[in-house]
Scaffold this active site. Structure first.
Site, PDB file in Angstrom:
ATOM      1  N   GLY B 159       0.828  -1.195   0.000  1.00  0.00           N
ATOM      2  CA  GLY B 159       0.000   0.000   0.000  1.00  0.00           C
ATOM      3  C   GLY B 159       0.865   1.249   0.000  1.00  0.00           C
ATOM      4  O   GLY B 159       2.065   1.205   0.272  1.00  0.00           O
ATOM      5  N   CYS B 160       0.241   2.393  -0.315  1.00  0.00           N
ATOM      6  CA  CYS B 160       0.990   3.647  -0.416  1.00  0.00           C
ATOM      7  C   CYS B 160       1.511   4.083   0.956  1.00  0.00           C
ATOM      8  O   CYS B 160       2.677   4.469   1.084  1.00  0.00           O
ATOM      9  CB  CYS B 160       0.125   4.733  -1.037  1.00  0.00           C
ATOM     10  SG  CYS B 160      -1.512   4.907  -0.314  1.00  0.00           S
ATOM     11  N   PHE B 161       0.676   4.016   1.987  1.00  0.00           N
ATOM     12  CA  PHE B 161       1.129   4.400   3.324  1.00  0.00           C
ATOM     13  C   PHE B 161       2.238   3.480   3.830  1.00  0.00           C
ATOM     14  O   PHE B 161       3.254   3.955   4.360  1.00  0.00           O
ATOM     15  CB  PHE B 161      -0.036   4.419   4.318  1.00  0.00           C
ATOM     16  CG  PHE B 161      -0.971   5.577   4.168  1.00  0.00           C
ATOM     17  CD1 PHE B 161      -0.508   6.878   4.269  1.00  0.00           C
ATOM     18  CD2 PHE B 161      -2.326   5.384   3.940  1.00  0.00           C
ATOM     19  CE1 PHE B 161      -1.376   7.969   4.154  1.00  0.00           C
ATOM     20  CE2 PHE B 161      -3.203   6.458   3.821  1.00  0.00           C
ATOM     21  CZ  PHE B 161      -2.731   7.748   3.923  1.00  0.00           C
ATOM     22  N   ALA B 164       5.635   4.388   2.097  1.00  0.00           N
ATOM     23  CA  ALA B 164       6.280   5.609   2.586  1.00  0.00           C
ATOM     24  C   ALA B 164       6.744   5.457   4.029  1.00  0.00           C
ATOM     25  O   ALA B 164       7.781   6.002   4.417  1.00  0.00           O
ATOM     26  CB  ALA B 164       5.319   6.788   2.474  1.00  0.00           C
TER      27      ALA B 164
END
Lengths: 357, 357, 357, 357
Positions: B159-161, B164
């Site tokens: 996932g994006c979170f 990062a």
């Protein structure tokens, strides 16, 4: 004989964002009126040529901030000036009987030494007299210092980040419900907090479509938050504060993380803590559990929206607080302080409801 | 005899944001090409009528995702579908010899039980076979799982979170430099992370000029981050993750707070930790001490920008990480995985430099 | 005996943008109050659960729009419904003595035939009765139809584009100062004009960082503008109207191009024309020559800001007009109409000054 | 013997938006490379300290723009300087054999007299030599002046508004299909067009959530557009040009209104006119009838998107044109010119597809 309530307010620094908001809020205020517009750059000009979109009755002239002229027509003065200037003008107004609300950082520390440490670069002008003024100034957070503000001659309106961060945090510190170490404040602000003086980082072309942290570790508002937090908690506090720049004009969100002393407390319990303290404060709205504040809900209002959540796995408390950085975080809070000083209800003349969307 | 490198890629879910990014990245890619456009809603239409602004050679038709058709023309398939659909299509592709990169959450957990717990609502379609697939799928974070990805049949892009947040955090967990309790992740994302299906909260009129937290406590990405963090740290971890919606299209910033085990470490020391681990990873840029990442610097690139700061008063570590949520946080990472699977350098064909501003 | 001024207002369609603005404007209005909240989707719910950020006294319930219930408690009703619904509800309210201000397009044409032509898709429900209603409804542009509005039973509030475009144009048509052929209106609106129902094109991810024309040639507002323009000019008019979608929430700018009949007229002359007509209209501000309106100056106000420029080389007149599309372009104009119907000054309770920036 | 194609390019004004775009476009360009970074303010600094987010190989130093140093290493120079500076530097480069593409307005007029009239304030430095240079400079619109650009020593890249406005207009002027009087150009630009030097009007806090016209009547780009329009039409033209500032970083939309000489022409006919002229120009995309360009479709590309509509009631032609103001409107067009000068295909190394959204 009845006490006269209300008063005449000089606005110094009229064409900056703090000044503009103050003037706008005083338009239509039932107890306060604008008596003087101070501004060095635009001194001598008609207001309509400085700001065509906010017409004022009789189109007054902007003037240089002459203390005698101000005192002749004003009960109060709001100073919306760069740091380091208010501490020069305020004494002259106070000795002429004008009560002062300063929106800058000049009088936010009780100790001149600390001020010099944090704001060293602007501190050239400070002298002995100011040390006394510093310690006598009242920190203008109306929900926590109301009576002192009402009697004050000189009020230092808190910064925008401290306002948003302290509002949800202080009740838990006061009740001793959280650990005083390890508190983390992750804050997010719109770009208007940077003021109206052009800076590259605040250009739409730069700031739009981007979010970034700045002033990580050691931002000036850290010590301001700590000062008030320690006063309420009655013990030493070192916390983490990280501001972020968000691509929007107004609005400030503070997300505060702290560890509960009693991990059995629920989000409902913690919401009750906030409600109990803020029940009779019309400028605070505590949201129901599971509703999280959007800054847009607070925009153009003098209201702080608060919400609480608890991670029962870890005993971590998450506090959320949304304000309009230019209203409750600056000019609106200034007017709220003057309301108290003038014997009016704190929310008098202040907008509490947003135009959504 | 030389091994042929590169391959033909089917993109399933072509008109959503994940699909669009994948197609755009494969245009001009020196080793990969688009072989099939899958989409149920627009099946039968020419691509130019689905997306007039991104012309493709020979203007292919969008088709229904038929496994035989896909297998006949493709070495790889990127699945950009809502959660719960990839787990139905992937097995059919795998058994036909097509290697799969899934951009959804369907294969991100090693344990089917956990998946069912977290994604219960979408889980109706899962069956026994998927439990095996779940445990065999490789978590597609190329900087940490490169060799396994290169050999994988099925890759679950993070996932994006998690992308990062894990990038700056994992090095410190791996080296044992931070406490594993009390980790706090305060993350901020643009609205494109919500996808292209219209939702009220994602309207410009609603989301613009506002920042707000959502999914406070218990957001699905919490457990995904914890799974990988525990794997690297080799111990149990319960952390705090709070996402916020920011008024911008793209970009994701993760601000991570953790306590240093050795409070004597400086920001320079910690920057060296990151540099040592990411030195040979072209999709990661470690910023010098005192430079903090703006998401705009990473926009339209497959790069993660990392920065560290330390509060020497408290021994608190502040990690900052900026990515483009649709590239390094989604489609670009998918292509990076396929590059590895196809025997290419990980950054092949991926943009690493932003058009600023 | 004194006439009682003011009144009780039902708001039908309370949770859409038109309804929300109307409710917000009536909060604190000195002569009007909200008597009924109508909404089909949220019928039965407390207002606080529909809209937590705009608390109302006693937290009323949203109800289904029952004509008897409305008539029992209301003098006026504001209908903020999709096109084709008001024409069903309005007759039932009128026959029960409730005076109606409709914010939709249902009663904006004097001729039912034209309505059917332009809004054919929604026209299924119209019947004979409505033809009479259509011709009896008053077009609610208060600066031009004030006396008729004051006496009206049924008022059709103009569309946002027609409001902004007609305000600067009508004075020149009335005075016969411009050619009636070749008029071009290039208009720009924020996305809130598209309403609160989610649409892909109105997502922040789509609409942000972009400007685009839409409905080029034949947009519905063309004929609405032409109808009023012809009425004032007393002759046939065919004009060009092109709307554009701008990446902002609120605000509408109309740039109108027309040829002066007397090319010797200056910008000062033309500004005088506007000032003469709007001198006693508090919701209009004519800007000095050389000052051009920004929509932000009108935001959250019921004011139209007008400006004129002339190209002396070509005799071309350029008219500029900025409004808040949801206030002067919709709900504020509706309240302005009710003010007149209730015997109040037109600007009563309406904000005229923006919070800038 | 084969001619060597390609070349080494000096970028003067490297840290402004024009310079940044040029450098970014030359990164990875197959035939051109950056040979020199010129900048007065940052002379002596490493590039990484000027612009940390756009790393360059070997991290070169920014230097003062010394003509000998530039000539020693460069075949071409792109000048991205404020108006009035290029005309001082260009002659020195030309006499040393460096071919120049100027992004400023200094050489856009054939007549020095006109330049002095329009840009009087900056004109102090111009002298006799420049009058010759002015008349010899080629107007760098590659789709219209391709062969002349290929042979030129000095190219003046057009302004962003002229580029977007001329692209759809010139075909109709060339074919004599429209009236040459009464042409109206209503243009809209993002704020990056204002450059990187901080100005109050370009602050996010000011420009966001607002649209406004500026420079109404007499904007400098009017005469630049007229010059090229007259050249192609072969007759005198006086047109109306009104720019508007839009709350977005990049993107420029031009909506052009003109009267058809033959009112029987349809939108399809007019689309064919555009297609016929631009068929072999890869940086132009003509959209099908009924599809209108969004600036986002052109963002970060060197492409102009064109669309036509006709009002058959009035014989009015509506032309729409979307570009990225910093690419096709500035730096990309500059590189396109150098491509031609270097014997490369015009689109070499230029992005033609946007990352959407």
């Amino acid at each position: 004989m009845a006490t006269v309530k209300g008063g005449r307010v000089a606005v110094i620094g009229a064409s900056g964002y703090g000044g503009l908001q103050t003037i706008r809020l005083l338009q239509g205020h039932p107890g306060l009126s604008v008596s003087f517009l101070g501004g060095e750059r635009s001194a001598g000009q008609r207001w309509s040529s400085v700001c065509s979109f906010l017409p004022l009755p009789d189109d007054p002239k902007v003037e240089s901030a002459d203390p005698d002229r101000i005192a002749a027509c004003s009960d109060f003065a709001v100073l919306s000036l760069p740091n380091g200037l208010a501490c020069q003008l305020a004494p002259q107004l106070l000795e002429r009987g004008v009560r002062v609300v300063d929106l800058s950082a000049d009088f936010r520390y009780r100790s001149l030494e600390q001020w010099l440490q944090v704001y060293a670069k602007e501190a050239g002008s400070l002298n002995r007299q100011d040390a006394e003024l510093c310690s006598s100034a009242v920190y203008g957070l109306p929900e926590w210092n109301g009576p002192a503000i009402a009697d004050a001659k000189l009020v230092a309106a808190p910064g925008c980040f401290p306002t948003a961060s302290l509002m949800p945090l202080l009740p838990f510190l006061k009740q001793g419900l959280i650990e005083t170490s390890g508190i983390i404040i992750d804050a997010k602000t719109g770009t208007s907090g940077g003021g109206r003086v052009p800076k590259e980082a605040m250009l739409l072309a730069e700031a739009s479509e981007s979010i970034a942290p700045y002033g990580v570790i050691g931002h000036r508002h850290t010590s301001e938050i700590e000062q008030m937090a320690m006063e309420v908690a009655g013990q030493d506090i070192r916390l983490q504060f990280t501001p972020h720049l968000v691509p929007m004009v107004r609005g400030l969100l503070s997300t505060v993380y702290a560890r509960l002393r009693d991990p059995g407390l629920t989000a409902e319990d913690c919401t009750t803590v906030l409600e109990a303290i803020y029940r009779h404060h019309p400028c605070v709205q505590v949201l129901p559990v599971g509703t999280y504040p959007a800054t847009k809900w607070a925009r153009h209002t003098n209201r702080a929206l608060l919400s609480v959540q608890v991670d029962t796995r870890t005993g971590q408390l998450v506090l959320m607080s949304a304000i309009d950085n230019l209203i409750k975080g600056q000019a609106g809070q200034g007017v709220q302080c003057i309301n108290l000083m003038a014997g009016l209800a704190p929310e008098t003349g202040l907008p509490l409801q947003s135009f959504y969307p």
